[in-house]
Motif scaffolding. Sequence first.
Motif, PDB file in Angstrom:
ATOM      1  N   UNK A   1       9.730  27.066 -57.063  1.00 52.92           N
ATOM      2  CA  UNK A   1       9.123  28.299 -57.216  1.00 52.92           C
ATOM      3  C   UNK A   1      10.224  29.337 -57.586  1.00 52.92           C
ATOM      4  N   UNK A   2      11.379  29.340 -56.861  1.00 63.80           N
ATOM      5  CA  UNK A   2      12.236  30.384 -57.115  1.00 63.80           C
ATOM      6  C   UNK A   2      13.060  29.911 -58.427  1.00 63.80           C
ATOM      7  N   UNK A   3      13.183  28.903 -58.793  1.00 66.85           N
ATOM      8  CA  UNK A   3      13.743  28.379 -60.285  1.00 66.85           C
ATOM      9  C   UNK A   3      12.935  29.030 -61.416  1.00 66.85           C
ATOM     10  N   UNK A   4      11.370  29.046 -60.988  1.00 63.68           N
ATOM     11  CA  UNK A   4      10.463  29.375 -61.842  1.00 63.68           C
ATOM     12  C   UNK A   4      10.736  30.800 -62.315  1.00 63.68           C
ATOM     13  N   UNK A   5      10.732  31.584 -61.262  1.00 65.90           N
ATOM     14  CA  UNK A   5      11.025  33.122 -61.293  1.00 65.90           C
ATOM     15  C   UNK A   5      12.370  33.281 -61.857  1.00 65.90           C
ATOM     16  N   UNK A   6      13.412  32.620 -61.453  1.00 63.99           N
ATOM     17  CA  UNK A   6      14.885  32.924 -61.548  1.00 63.99           C
ATOM     18  C   UNK A   6      15.328  33.966 -60.481  1.00 63.99           C
ATOM     19  N   UNK A   7      14.820  33.839 -59.190  1.00 64.02           N
ATOM     20  CA  UNK A   7      15.101  34.991 -58.279  1.00 64.02           C
ATOM     21  C   UNK A   7      14.644  34.165 -56.885  1.00 64.02           C
ATOM     22  N   UNK A   8      15.362  34.509 -55.915  1.00 70.15           N
ATOM     23  CA  UNK A   8      15.011  34.110 -54.519  1.00 70.15           C
ATOM     24  C   UNK A   8      13.750  34.599 -53.921  1.00 70.15           C
ATOM     25  N   UNK A   9      13.181  33.840 -53.091  1.00 76.62           N
ATOM     26  CA  UNK A   9      11.775  34.425 -52.640  1.00 76.62           C
ATOM     27  C   UNK A   9      11.814  35.465 -51.412  1.00 76.62           C
ATOM     28  N   UNK A  10      12.598  34.774 -50.496  1.00 76.59           N
ATOM     29  CA  UNK A  10      12.638  35.794 -49.034  1.00 76.59           C
ATOM     30  C   UNK A  10      13.406  37.181 -49.431  1.00 76.59           C
ATOM     31  N   UNK A  11      14.414  36.792 -49.901  1.00 71.73           N
ATOM     32  CA  UNK A  11      15.463  38.348 -50.069  1.00 71.73           C
ATOM     33  C   UNK A  11      15.244  38.726 -51.515  1.00 71.73           C
TER      34      UNK A  11
ATOM     35  N   UNK B   1      16.722  38.071 -54.455  1.00 70.06           N
ATOM     36  CA  UNK B   1      18.097  38.066 -55.096  1.00 70.06           C
ATOM     37  C   UNK B   1      17.916  37.310 -56.292  1.00 70.06           C
ATOM     38  N   UNK B   2      18.158  38.042 -57.688  1.00 67.62           N
ATOM     39  CA  UNK B   2      18.273  37.332 -58.823  1.00 67.62           C
ATOM     40  C   UNK B   2      19.200  36.377 -58.944  1.00 67.62           C
ATOM     41  N   UNK B   3      18.913  35.364 -59.711  1.00 65.82           N
ATOM     42  CA  UNK B   3      20.104  34.235 -60.134  1.00 65.82           C
ATOM     43  C   UNK B   3      20.721  34.677 -60.801  1.00 65.82           C
ATOM     44  N   UNK B   4      22.288  34.326 -60.947  1.00 71.01           N
ATOM     45  CA  UNK B   4      23.162  34.699 -62.262  1.00 71.01           C
ATOM     46  C   UNK B   4      22.767  34.029 -63.105  1.00 71.01           C
ATOM     47  N   UNK B   5      22.950  34.862 -64.500  1.00 69.94           N
ATOM     48  CA  UNK B   5      22.396  34.506 -65.953  1.00 69.94           C
ATOM     49  C   UNK B   5      22.747  33.169 -66.124  1.00 69.94           C
ATOM     50  N   UNK B   6      23.906  32.395 -65.867  1.00 70.20           N
ATOM     51  CA  UNK B   6      24.099  31.043 -66.069  1.00 70.20           C
ATOM     52  C   UNK B   6      23.526  29.887 -65.436  1.00 70.20           C
ATOM     53  N   UNK B   7      22.728  30.364 -64.157  1.00 69.58           N
ATOM     54  CA  UNK B   7      22.006  29.544 -63.065  1.00 69.58           C
ATOM     55  C   UNK B   7      20.810  29.676 -63.370  1.00 69.58           C
ATOM     56  N   UNK B   8      20.253  30.294 -64.422  1.00 73.92           N
ATOM     57  CA  UNK B   8      18.751  30.395 -64.677  1.00 73.92           C
ATOM     58  C   UNK B   8      18.055  29.420 -65.604  1.00 73.92           C
ATOM     59  N   UNK B   9      17.065  28.898 -65.353  1.00 76.72           N
ATOM     60  CA  UNK B   9      16.314  27.946 -66.195  1.00 76.72           C
ATOM     61  C   UNK B   9      16.050  28.714 -67.414  1.00 76.72           C
ATOM     62  N   UNK B  10      16.050  27.939 -68.551  1.00 80.09           N
ATOM     63  CA  UNK B  10      15.601  28.727 -69.889  1.00 80.09           C
ATOM     64  C   UNK B  10      14.125  29.005 -69.837  1.00 80.09           C
ATOM     65  N   UNK B  11      13.325  28.337 -68.949  1.00 83.31           N
ATOM     66  CA  UNK B  11      12.061  28.762 -68.732  1.00 83.31           C
ATOM     67  C   UNK B  11      11.600  29.673 -67.499  1.00 83.31           C
ATOM     68  N   UNK B  12      12.711  30.245 -66.719  1.00 83.91           N
ATOM     69  CA  UNK B  12      12.511  31.239 -65.758  1.00 83.91           C
ATOM     70  C   UNK B  12      11.785  32.450 -66.307  1.00 83.91           C
ATOM     71  N   UNK B  13      11.020  33.038 -65.503  1.00 84.29           N
ATOM     72  CA  UNK B  13      10.287  34.172 -65.738  1.00 84.29           C
ATOM     73  C   UNK B  13      11.281  35.444 -66.206  1.00 84.29           C
ATOM     74  N   UNK B  14      12.496  35.452 -65.176  1.00 81.00           N
ATOM     75  CA  UNK B  14      13.227  36.549 -65.569  1.00 81.00           C
ATOM     76  C   UNK B  14      14.224  36.444 -66.752  1.00 81.00           C
ATOM     77  N   UNK B  15      14.143  35.153 -67.191  1.00 78.13           N
ATOM     78  CA  UNK B  15      14.921  34.751 -68.443  1.00 78.13           C
ATOM     79  C   UNK B  15      14.002  35.223 -69.749  1.00 78.13           C
ATOM     80  N   UNK B  16      12.668  34.756 -69.387  1.00 76.98           N
ATOM     81  CA  UNK B  16      11.969  35.169 -70.574  1.00 76.98           C
ATOM     82  C   UNK B  16      11.657  36.571 -70.813  1.00 76.98           C
TER      83      UNK B  16
END
Length: 308
Positions: A198-208, A210-225
Amino acid sequence: MKRDYQSGVIAESSRDAQFLFFNGTHEPGSEAQVRKVLAQLPQRVEALRAEMPEANLHLTAAIGSAYWDRINPQARPALLRPFPVLENGIRVAPSTPVDLLLMVRADSHDACFEFAADITSALAGAATLAQEIHGFRYKDARDMTGFVDGTENPQGDDRLEVALVGDEDPDFEGGSYLHVQVYEHDLDAWNRMPVKEQEDAYGRTKADNIEYPGDKKSPHAHTKRTSLKDAEGNSLEILRHSMPYGDSKCKGLVFVSTCRTPEHFELMLNSMVNGDEEGHADRILEFTRAVSGAAFFAPSNDWLRGLA
């Protein structure tokens, strides 16, 4: 200097909301009645605020792209156009035009209810209520998927700069291009997925949150798109006013975007549905489906008063 904009366009999130979607009738005098009601809205808002000061009431009244010329044929916002229709397999963005949107927000449901009832009564005979959705804050401002919503919103004075038309269109300065989509979530499928996925799909952690660094995001992540930039490297921003809605059968999100141009939302939506040059589309749209979409313009209070 921005004109007297509608407070709901830039206000911080509220605890409660009523989304009222109206279609104008073709009864004689209906447009004149709608213009009269719209012109009275700023005064009606102030009256209920005085009666219920603790409610923190805000209103956004917006006129649909196809209905605008019936209300004000003399002039039209420069970039007002229909909602874009997109389809890419299970990812869809339908267009379901609506004539009027009244988005009533407050920190108490009774204030939203009172104002919505008043306006619905005032429009009787001139506009019919096509849909009404009760939105509400879910936990600590989270979507029902469990993730914090609106994290990317601009703050402070940047909200005005992002959301409000400036001197590029002087007749409509202080207004805002507004897009609404109603999404229905498949929470059963979503909740079967591991939290890390789920977190990979958003590009962000769920509980706290925290957004993933840009180079750690999947190209399909919501925050990337949805994190787009123009040719000069400037972020293409929108101001979001989304709220969860639902009951025991159906749960989802009313997504609302306000911006000084429709282009930012349109580019983000295309990035989500159709993806980038390699076809990387938004993973979130595998678990939530847009069932409606409409484009509006929310004029300034000055402009609304001028309808009188």
